[in-house]
Design an enzyme around this catalytic site. Structure first.
Site, PDB file in Angstrom:
ATOM      1  N   LYS A  64       1.652  -0.370  14.956  1.00 30.17           N
ATOM      2  CA  LYS A  64       0.475  -0.505  15.827  1.00 30.17           C
ATOM      3  C   LYS A  64       0.355   0.682  16.778  1.00 30.17           C
ATOM      4  O   LYS A  64      -0.743   1.186  17.014  1.00 30.17           O
ATOM      5  CB  LYS A  64       0.547  -1.815  16.613  1.00 30.17           C
ATOM      6  CG  LYS A  64       0.326  -3.039  15.748  1.00 30.17           C
ATOM      7  CD  LYS A  64       0.502  -4.322  16.527  1.00 30.17           C
ATOM      8  CE  LYS A  64       0.264  -5.525  15.634  1.00 30.17           C
ATOM      9  NZ  LYS A  64       0.380  -6.798  16.384  1.00 30.17           N
ATOM     10  N   ALA A  79       2.824  -3.837  20.982  1.00 35.20           N
ATOM     11  CA  ALA A  79       3.878  -4.845  20.893  1.00 35.20           C
ATOM     12  C   ALA A  79       3.534  -5.832  19.793  1.00 35.20           C
ATOM     13  O   ALA A  79       2.365  -5.999  19.427  1.00 35.20           O
ATOM     14  CB  ALA A  79       4.025  -5.582  22.225  1.00 35.20           C
ATOM     15  N   ASP A  80       4.571  -6.476  19.284  1.00 29.40           N
ATOM     16  CA  ASP A  80       4.362  -7.557  18.337  1.00 29.40           C
ATOM     17  C   ASP A  80       5.464  -8.584  18.529  1.00 29.40           C
ATOM     18  O   ASP A  80       6.633  -8.233  18.680  1.00 29.40           O
ATOM     19  CB  ASP A  80       4.362  -7.067  16.893  1.00 29.40           C
ATOM     20  CG  ASP A  80       3.737  -8.111  15.974  1.00 29.40           C
ATOM     21  OD1 ASP A  80       2.505  -8.128  15.882  1.00 29.40           O
ATOM     22  OD2 ASP A  80       4.482  -8.932  15.416  1.00 29.40           O
ATOM     23  N   THR A  81       5.074  -9.851  18.550  1.00 29.09           N
ATOM     24  CA  THR A  81       6.006 -10.951  18.772  1.00 29.09           C
ATOM     25  C   THR A  81       6.130 -11.776  17.506  1.00 29.09           C
ATOM     26  O   THR A  81       5.123 -12.152  16.906  1.00 29.09           O
ATOM     27  CB  THR A  81       5.531 -11.829  19.949  1.00 29.09           C
ATOM     28  OG1 THR A  81       5.442 -11.002  21.118  1.00 29.09           O
ATOM     29  CG2 THR A  81       6.498 -12.969  20.217  1.00 29.09           C
ATOM     30  N   GLY A 126       8.912  -6.592  19.572  1.00 32.73           N
ATOM     31  CA  GLY A 126       9.071  -5.154  19.509  1.00 32.73           C
ATOM     32  C   GLY A 126       8.049  -4.535  20.433  1.00 32.73           C
ATOM     33  O   GLY A 126       6.891  -4.957  20.450  1.00 32.73           O
TER      34      GLY A 126
END
Length: 191
Positions: A55, A69-71, A106
């Protein structure tokens, strides 16, 4: 770099709210359009890290910094994404009932020169044993929609959490301590 524009590569209103808590207001919000499908045998924590990096690199931002960010919610090696419907949300909550799981986020910060700085934060949680009545009542709220794992800890699901080790803001969608450290490390955020 405090004068360098900061772009947030996310459509999440929760991430904007979390950033505001630490005094960070992005100059622009530009959601990254990337395929979030896990790779074959990809672990939840590695998926979170890869998607944050992807991203951050996907957004065109000459002369700016890009925060992404990615959850990902994981139960062992199993990845629980955003439920497609109420029935899948019920299945997720049934799986989480009475057991521990991890929430991995992340965070990636792309600098104007293209360099990338990253953090991976993991939080362990345990839900109480949930009755069918509790699960159905929660699903009826609709709070699960668009949430990894099918729940929002910042909402009614917080009453299900009997144990949490790690960052609460990570579970909401952005680990604030680590994000602030990234921004301070490049001189964008002052102490």
């Amino acid at each position: 770099m405090p004068d360098t524009p900061l772009l947030l590569a996310s459509a999440s209103p929760r991430r904007l709210e979390l950033l505001a808590r630490i005094g960070v207001v992005p100059d622009r919000v530009t959601p990254a359009d990337v395929d979030e499908t896990p790779l074959k045998a990809e672990l939840p924590r590695l998926l979170a890290r890869r998607l944050a990096e992807t991203k951050a690199r996907a957004v065109e931002a000459p002369g700016a910094m890009v925060l992404a960010a990615d959850t990902v919610v994981g139960v062992g090696r199993r990845i629980l994404g955003k439920p497609a419907d109420a029935e899948e949300a019920r299945r997720f909550l049934t799986l989480l009932s009475g057991r521990r799981h991890q929430v991995h986020t992340g965070v990636a910060l792309r600098l104007p020169d293209g360099a990338l700085r990253q953090r991976l934060v993991s939080t362990t949680l345990a839900f109480q044993r949930l009755t069918d009545q509790q699960i159905n009542a929660y699903v009826e709220t609709g709070e699960w929609q668009g949430k990894a794992g099918g729940y929002a800890i910042q909402g009614r699901a917080e009453m299900f959490v009997r144990f949490l080790s790690g960052s609460h803001s990570n579970v909401v969608g952005l680990p604030l301590f680590e994000t602030a450290q990234l921004l301070r490390g490049c001189g964008w955020l002052r102490p």
